[in-house]
Design a protein around this motif. Structure first.
Motif: not given
Length: 1000
Positions: A410-424, A466-480
């Motif tokens: 769930r944490t990984l999926e929700r972090l996929s909303v960020f583009l680029g870097s994010f803080s704690i 930050r999430l690597l782009e491929m990881t972010r795209a994958y996690a975004r699909e899981k979130l959706l």
């Protein structure tokens, strides 16, 4: 990681104002001992021994509590106490950085000192380098990311690219996701730094989703301020003659936009080389494609020795990454064969190898190999083209994802909303809720970082991920896949977080520029939040205030088109909101819309409407600070369209508001507006008084204050004062102030401010007859206007070129330039310069013998100035009209004399001694043959009133005429049709000792 050495060094180290002597267990600040507990001191010594190195929590616990079992909470408690003692974070001081899930690092520069030495200055790092340690400060946008300590298996690729890119100009590294394209591009960029004199810019397109923003990302990476509609025109203007290397990373999802931009750069900037990375070629002219394959691995392992197996780059990479996660890992020939077999099943792809190797520490080699066999038996590489960007490493990520507990998923999926870097803080705001509390979210973030699914963002500063782009795209699909409600909830939290951050920055918005670096790195997230808020399923109650709060960020970064677009969109939706509760939001939207329209679209009625609406709201809210800010913008708007009477009314209102505010800065702004209005209205003594007051009360210029007000009012005061000083007869002071003001404007790196300063200093140099300085200033002005696509200023450069040509008696080319310039300025509703250009055009027509047209033009200009209140030039206009009549045959001397007397009297009323002198010279010439005594009595006192500027054209002309009036050789006098006189002989200084006058 290795254990920290248990010994301390015998000497001392200095960092910031502190000095640490481990042998004496002493910490001093500016020479005074600091009270610090034993555990905290041990922590400081352990960290400061190895500056820049991340020391794990396990190591610190073992070092500080060697014989006691303690929880992480004790370490966090003492670390918090140590930071408080050092003042970490106060006044920008940084000493200790947290690496979430790993440990802590001492990030301040340190310097060893001999025993008995002194000093607590800011020192360089121990290794002698001049740069901050990783994570100590954010990297500027466009800076080449740090290179890896070692790049495995790509030596031949680096050599090929570095050898050929200078000739090929465009190379695209093409390969599958995870093959190592970015790593190769970064390594090549570092290798080429000396060849390009460090002019290597890195553009990460992975955070850009809108193709129209590619040029903005490019401008940001190059550090180019864009204040025009067509960003590429501005960019090409800046880089046209430069030799530099652009690295465009992750182009595949923006392939059409990138291809078009690359072709434009290739055509317009032949010395610019481009290195792109993409999953497919750009397919543009001149492209050279470098296909990047996987790392070599042994197809068969039977019969290969350990050394032979380790010689394959894929195996070497796996071993290196696995050993980093488990230093006790032993590698023999059988183990190496097992690793080689896994590398074969991973097809030698760098990223899957790293993801697999990191699991060895948790599961061991045998278990990892079994898991790998289960997941990859279907041949995941065959799915490379199924869905570009999202599906390339589907199987790899499926495997990593399925190993995660639910809370980490769930944490990984929700972090996929960020583009680029994010803080704690950003991560916690988005992730934490009733199902995942904050403490659990922090733990999940630690675990995901340790498992390499979240990466510490080395270019984003300490505490940035930050999430690597491929990881972010994958996690975004899981979130959706969890349903629209879950995605909307997460997107809303994401938008609300950035609304909160931007509003907090806006509370000190006069200094918003201080956060430009921070928000430039978060532009992708701000844009994403805006897109969601205004999109289907979004939330306008967030989107409208978010547009208002983000406007200062867009203005600070000179993204005028984006600012205008979002402000207009938000204003269109204000009817859907409760206006009584959104007045302050509408104020900021209208104010930013008006300013961005004025810069990007010219002085349109829409800009005025927006600014007036913003002012009405500020008055209703009794917000005096905003009233002053908007009065300044409206003053400048009406000044630019030639409505000087209305501009004066705005200035007078600003003076009243400033008195109510009672702060020096407010007084400085209002006095600047009033001084400029009175200078243009023809009251030079009052103008000088107000402009000098403005400069005394103002603070030094900075970009943040310029963005807040929309203009640099201190700079405008300086250039207006320079003009006023010349009009009053102080040419040397005028030139000095003009030069200082232009220098300050250039240092701001704000093109509009620089162009404004150059415009008005040009008039000073033209008035003084300093052709060389005028031409140099014109070149700088024209280049800046063209490079930054500032339409009205591009048009104005032709008018100035024509004005100089008239002075040099080249009317044929001058008339065309001036006529075209006036026409273009008026089409943009920019009247501020048309009077000066009309005077020059009149003089050019006289030189051409077109007296009727000249008379018609000067009469029309006089009428217009009487109507609009631009009276400062009236003495000169009357003089020019007399000159036209005198040049044309058949006009009575009495009419000419009356015009010159009126001009003289007008200049005297205005306190414009320089205009008086010009009129007196022409009148003395008129009287010279029959009323010589009167001519001498008129000109001599005026000439004697000047205490400086003896090298200016007007004073030289007056000296020559006085010689003739005094009976000297009149052959030295050469009269020109513009009323000036020139001589090749040196003229004596007829002025008595200069009377002392108040200087600036």
């Amino acid at each position: 990681m290795d254990d920290i050495p248990s010994t301390t060094w015998a000497g001392r180290v200095a960092f910031g104002p502190f000095c640490l002597t481990p042998g004496e267990r002493l910490l001093t600040r500016d020479g005074v001992p600091v009270g610090i507990g034993g555990r905290s001191l041990d922590l400081l010594i352990a960290l400061a021994e190895q500056p820049g190195r991340v020391v794990s929590k396990r190591e610190l616990l073992k070092r500080i509590w060697p014989d006691v079992v303690v929880e992480d909470g004790s370490l966090r408690f003492h670390m918090a106490g140590l930071r408080k003692i050092l003042g970490d974070g106060e006044g920008g001081a940084r000493y200790i950085a947290t690496q979430v899930g790993v440990g802590y690092a001492f990030v301040a520069p340190v310097q060893p000192l001999p025993i008995g030495g002194s000093g607590s200055l800011s020192f360089a790092p121990l290794d002698g380098s001049t740069e901050y340690r990783p994570g100590s400060e954010p990297a500027p946008i466009g800076k080449l990311p740090p290179r890896l300590p070692r790049v495995i298996g790509r030596e031949r690729d680096v050599r090929l690219l570095t050898d050929r890119i200078a000739d090929a100009k465009l190379f695209t590294i093409v390969g599958a996701a995870g093959v190592g394209k970015t790593t190769l591009a970064v390594e090549t960029g570092h290798a080429l730094l000396p060849r390009y004199a460090n002019k290597v810019s890195f553009v990460d397109l992975g955070t850009i989703e809108d193709p129209t923003l590619v040029s903005s990302a490019l401008a940001g990476a190059l550090g180019i301020l864009v204040q025009a509609e067509d960003a590429m025109t501005v960019i090409l203007g800046h880089i046209r003659a430069q030799k530099l290397l652009l690295i465009l990373d992750n182009c595949e999802h923006l392939i059409n936009a990138v291809s078009a931009i690359v072709e434009r750069i290739g055509e317009a900037a032949p010395n610019v080389s481009i290195l792109a990375t993409s999953r497919e070629p750009l397919r543009v002219r001149g492209e050279h494609v470098h296909w990047l394959g996987s790392l070599d691995y042994p197809p068969e392992t039977a019969g290969l020795s350990l050394d032979q197996l380790l010689a394959y780059p894929a195996v070497e990479l796996f071993v290196e990454r696995a050993a980093a996660g488990n230093s006790a890992l032993g590698i023999d020939a059988d183990t190496a064969r097992l690793i080689a077999d896994m590398c074969r099943r991973l097809d030698g792809m760098a990223l899957p190898i790293e993801l697999t190797a990191v699991r060895v520490a948790a599961h061991g080699l045998d278990a990892t190999a079994r898991l790998l066999g289960d997941r990859f038996s279907l041949g995941w590489t065959g799915r490379r083209t199924a869905l570009p960007r999202q599906q390339t490493l589907q199987a790899t990520l499926d495997w990593s994802y399925d190993l995660l507990p639910d809370v980490e998923r769930r944490t990984l999926e929700r972090l996929s909303v960020f583009l680029g870097s994010f803080s704690i803080d950003a991560a916690l705001d988005v992730v934490a809720d009733e199902t995942v509390n904050a403490e659990t979210a922090v733990a999940a973030l630690d675990e995901l970082t340790a498992k390499s699914l979240i990466s510490p963002n080395r270019s984003g500063g300490a505490g940035s991920y930050r999430l690597l782009e491929m990881t972010r795209a994958y996690a975004r699909e899981k979130l959706l896949a969890r349903g629209g409600k879950e995605f909307i909830t997460v997107a809303r939290r994401h938008a609300k977080f950035f609304l909160k951050e931007l509003e907090e920055a806006g509370r000190s918005e006069r200094h918003f520029d201080d956060g430009a670096s921070q928000f430039s790195q978060q532009l992708a997230n701000i844009r994403s939040a805006l897109d969601w808020s205004f999109g289907a399923g979004g939330d306008l109650s967030i989107g409208v205030p978010l547009a208002a709060a983000s406007a200062p960020a867009f203005l600070t970064l000179s993204l005028l088109v984006e600012c205008r677009t979002w402000c207009a969109r938000a204003i269109a939706h204000l009817a859907d909101q409760d206006r009584n509760h959104s007045a302050s939001v509408e104020l900021e939207l209208q104010a930013a819309l008006g300013l961005s329209l004025m810069f990007a679209r010219g002085n349109s009625e829409a800009a005025e409407t927006a600014l007036r609406r913003a002012l009405d709201i500020a008055v209703a809210l009794a917000d005096r600070g905003s009233q002053l800010r908007l009065l300044g913008r409206l003053h400048i708007f009406h000044e630019r369209i030639g409505d000087f009477k209305t501009a004066l009314e705005w200035a007078e209102m600003a003076m009243k508001i400033a008195d109510e505010i009672g702060e020096p800065e407010a007084i400085a702004v209002a006095a600047s507006l009033a001084g400029i209005s009175h200078q243009l209205a023809g009251d030079q003594p009052l103008a000088r008084s107000e402009l000098e007051l403005s400069l005394r009360q103002s603070v030094p210029s900075d970009r943040g204050r310029t963005i807040y007000y929309g203009f640099d009012h201190r700079n405008r005061s300086g250039i207006a004062l320079a003009r006023t000083l010349w009009l009053q007869g102080y040419a040397d002071q005028a030139r000095r102030v003009a030069g200082q003001t232009v220098q300050e404007a250039a240092s701001l790196e704000h093109p509009v401010t620089h162009c404004i300063a150059l415009i008005w200093t040009l008039s000073v140099y033209i008035w003084t007859g300093d052709q060389e300085k005028a031409e140099a200033s014109l070149r700088t002005f024209a280049d800046s206007a063209e490079v930054n696509a500032l339409g009205p200023y591009v048009a104005a450069s032709g008018g100035f070129r024509g004005e100089l040509a008239v002075q040099q008696e080249r009317p044929q080319e001058a008339l065309g330039w001036i006529e075209e310039s006036i026409a273009r300025l008026r089409s943009a509703r920019y009247e501020l310069l048309t009077t000066s250009f009309s005077i020059a055009l009149t003089q050019g027509l006289v030189l051409e013998g077109r007296f009727g047209e000249a008379l018609e033009l000067v009469n029309a200009t006089i009428d217009r100035c009487n109507r609009n209140g631009e009276l400062f030039a009236m003495p000169e206009l009357l003089r020019i009209k007399a000159q036209v009549l005198r040049s044309a045959a058949g006009n009575s001397t009495s009419e000419i004399e009356t015009l010159l007397l009126d001009s003289l009297a007008c200049g005297r009323r205005q306190g414009a001694r320089s205009w008086e002198l010009r009129s007196a010279i022409d009148l003395a010439r008129l009287w010279m043959d029959h009323r010589r005594a009167e001519a001498l009595a008129l000109l001599m006192p005026l000439r004697e009133a000047f205490s400086e500027g003896f090298d200016t054209a007007d004073l030289r002309a007056s000296d020559l005429l006085l010689k003739a009036l005094l009976g000297l050789d009149q052959a030295d006098i050469e009269k020109g049709p513009d009323g000036s006189s020139r001589s090749n002989s040196a003229s004596a200084d007829l002025a008595p000792a200069a009377r002392s006058e108040k200087s600036v």
